[in-house]
Design an enzyme around this catalytic site. Structure first.
Site, PDB file in Angstrom:
ATOM      1  N   LYS A 274      72.185  38.982 124.881  1.00 27.80           N
ATOM      2  CA  LYS A 274      71.158  39.840 124.298  1.00 27.80           C
ATOM      3  C   LYS A 274      70.220  40.362 125.385  1.00 27.80           C
ATOM      4  O   LYS A 274      70.107  39.763 126.460  1.00 27.80           O
ATOM      5  CB  LYS A 274      70.329  39.038 123.283  1.00 27.80           C
ATOM      6  CG  LYS A 274      71.074  38.557 122.062  1.00 27.80           C
ATOM      7  CD  LYS A 274      70.153  37.713 121.183  1.00 27.80           C
ATOM      8  CE  LYS A 274      70.872  37.195 119.956  1.00 27.80           C
ATOM      9  NZ  LYS A 274      71.190  38.261 118.987  1.00 27.80           N
ATOM     10  N   ARG A 348      78.622  33.740 111.961  1.00 25.41           N
ATOM     11  CA  ARG A 348      79.728  33.732 110.990  1.00 25.41           C
ATOM     12  C   ARG A 348      80.821  32.759 111.404  1.00 25.41           C
ATOM     13  O   ARG A 348      81.527  32.213 110.552  1.00 25.41           O
ATOM     14  CB  ARG A 348      80.266  35.149 110.806  1.00 25.41           C
ATOM     15  CG  ARG A 348      80.902  35.765 112.025  1.00 25.41           C
ATOM     16  CD  ARG A 348      80.921  37.284 111.990  1.00 25.41           C
ATOM     17  NE  ARG A 348      79.582  37.832 112.196  1.00 25.41           N
ATOM     18  CZ  ARG A 348      79.312  39.133 112.199  1.00 25.41           C
ATOM     19  NH1 ARG A 348      80.270  40.014 111.985  1.00 25.41           N
ATOM     20  NH2 ARG A 348      78.082  39.561 112.399  1.00 25.41           N
TER      21      ARG A 348
END
Length: 496
Positions: A274, A348
């Site tokens: 990020k 996920r």
């Protein structure tokens, strides 16, 4: 840590010091308790000068005149009586709590002339006080002059006609506040203090309330074949954990209900790293796991008549030399293979193994997972609603209603084959991202591939679990979103 309110309920109050908080609707000529707290009648004059009309959450704060039984009087507006909701009572309690400063004693008069205040309203008001009182400042060695500094312990007497009923209802309010504030604590903790092992230990503390807690280690998860979850964890020196919490408050024959939380204790994005700006907020990427832990605290504290499972997958996503790479293919516990396109779509991968494990072991009535899963849901819904995705209309409707009741609002998002095919892979059974378009929907479809035919809902709480706007009942960066919502769902539909 939180300011401590010692709340009691009484049909009357003998005032001899401290603060009096009086409530007034827009229609009422006088505030509740005015004759007791203001024998000299200064409130009416002060209200006229300040043009105070009882507008919702407006406050009139005055120094009591000489001879009054208290030092300060606060009149709090409720707005129009006909428009009052349960959430308004919650907000009023929070607004009242914000006025309790520099005193160790306060009396709150709830029974406004012309307005019937039942026990539930009184308990909601008290819950609002407890939620507003929360603060997280245990790492501060000095307090700023402008920070609220309530006394360490404030005795609050809530005056209402049904004091005994309010006291009984308040026991549930205390349980809810405890769960919400636990979730807030977990989200607010710095990542160096709360790794997967430390988070699991916090979950283990629920055993004192009667929750059965198992902690699965990396070795045990590897034996179960949780390759998706372990792939996320392999870049960190901090070992992963899976915490399995069971509350057995229902009948032995009843199938449990299940809640699963994403617990990425810090998310750098991994190799797909990020940007540095704002990365500190990724300590909150375990908001789903925090909400599930807080919910289990509530259910156990109020002895809910239900069998409930809480499962949280706890990992740290870091970019070291052992981290998984874009292009890696991992095998999940279900046996399905996953091509890792983006290591920053890691939540996920954690959830898919936790969902499969839960379904395979416990055969629950339904599964609800919570996760700060996608930035796409924040773009779509901001921080007003959490995204709701579900394969079951009844479960979705019940969740939506619980969200409206608690003001932890949900917005149902679409699912469909045209979205599902976006996560098909050329090299594996699926890939972990579907591209830039419909990002929150393709993430939900990824999870849907691991729930089989079990009724399921996915709550994407990325916009509501952390950094949401402060309001009357929440002044915290970590909001505790989801705890009250899910407790209301359980209370309304699933208790024996």
């Amino acid at each position: 840590m939180s300011a401590k309110f010692e709340i009691s309920f009484s049909k009357s109050a003998k005032l001899n010091s401290g603060l009096a908080i009086l409530l007034k609707t827009a229609e009422a000529d006088a505030a509740a308790g005015a004759e007791t707290a203001d024998p000299a009648g200064v409130i009416a004059k002060a209200a006229k000068i300040a043009r105070f009309s009882g507008k919702s959450m407006a406050a009139l704060d005055i120094v009591a005149p000489e001879g009054a039984p208290v030092e300060r009087i606060v009149v709090l507006g409720l707005g129009k009586a006909a428009e009052l909701t349960a959430h308004d009572w919650l907000k009023a309690g929070g607004a009242a709590a914000s006025k309790i400063k520099n005193t160790d004693r306060a009396a709150v008069f709830l029974d406004v002339p012309g307005l019937t205040t039942d026990a539930r309203a009184a308990a909601d008001f008290a819950l609002g006080m407890l939620l507003r009182a929360y603060s997280f400042d245990s790492y501060k060695t000095k307090k700023n002059d402008d920070e609220e500094k309530p006394a360490k312990s404030v005795k609050v007497t809530i005056v209402t006609a049904d004091a005994s009923g309010a006291k009984k209802a308040f026991s549930d309010s205390e349980a809810i506040a405890g769960g919400v504030n636990l979730a807030r604590d977990l989200v607010n903790e710095p990542p160096n203090a709360l790794g997967p092992v430390e988070f699991a230990a916090r979950a283990k503390e629920l055993e004192t309330l009667g929750v059965e807690v198992e902690i699965l280690t990396e070795k045990e998860m590897r034996r179960l074949g949780m390759g998706a979850l372990l792939g996320v964890a392999q870049g960190s020196v901090r070992p992963p954990r899976l915490a399995v919490m069971q509350w057995k408050g229902g009948r032995a024959k009843d199938r449990p209900i299940a809640f699963i939380g994403k617990g990425v204790v810090f998310d750098t994005g991994g190799i797909s790293i990020k940007p540095a700006a704002g990365m500190e907020d990724m300590k909150g990427d375990m908001g789903g796991a925090a909400a599930v832990t807080g919910l289990m605290h509530v259910l156990a504290s109020r002895k809910a008549a239900v069998n409930a499972i809480g499962i949280i997958g706890l990992v740290e996503n870091m970019p070291d030399g052992n981290a998984q790479r874009p292009g890696d293919i991992v095998t999940s516990m279900s046996g399905q293979t996953i091509e890792v396109i983006n290591t920053d779509a890691e939540g996920r991968l954690v959830l898919c193994d936790a969902l499969w494990y839960c379904n395979d072991r416990f055969k629950p009535q339904f599964m609800i997972n919570l996760a700060t899963l996608t930035g796409a849901i924040v773009v779509a819904l901001g921080n007003v609603h959490a995204g709701l995705f579900s394969n079951d209309d009844q479960l979705s409707a019940r969740l939506t209603a619980a969200g409206l009741s608690t003001n932890e609002k949900l917005w149902r998002m679409p699912l469909g084959k045209d979205y599902d095919k976006l996560i098909d892979s050329k090299f594996a059974d699926m890939k972990n991202t579907g591209g830039r378009q419909a990002g929150s929907i393709t993430a939900a479809h990824f999870l849907k591939r691991f729930v089989q035919d079990t009724p399921w809902a996915h709550l994407d709480i990325a916009g509501t679990a952390m950094g949401s706007p402060q309001d009357e009942i929440n002044q915290s960066w970590g909001s505790g979103f989801g705890v009250r919502l899910l407790d209301e769902l359980v209370r309304a539909h699933y208790e024996a």
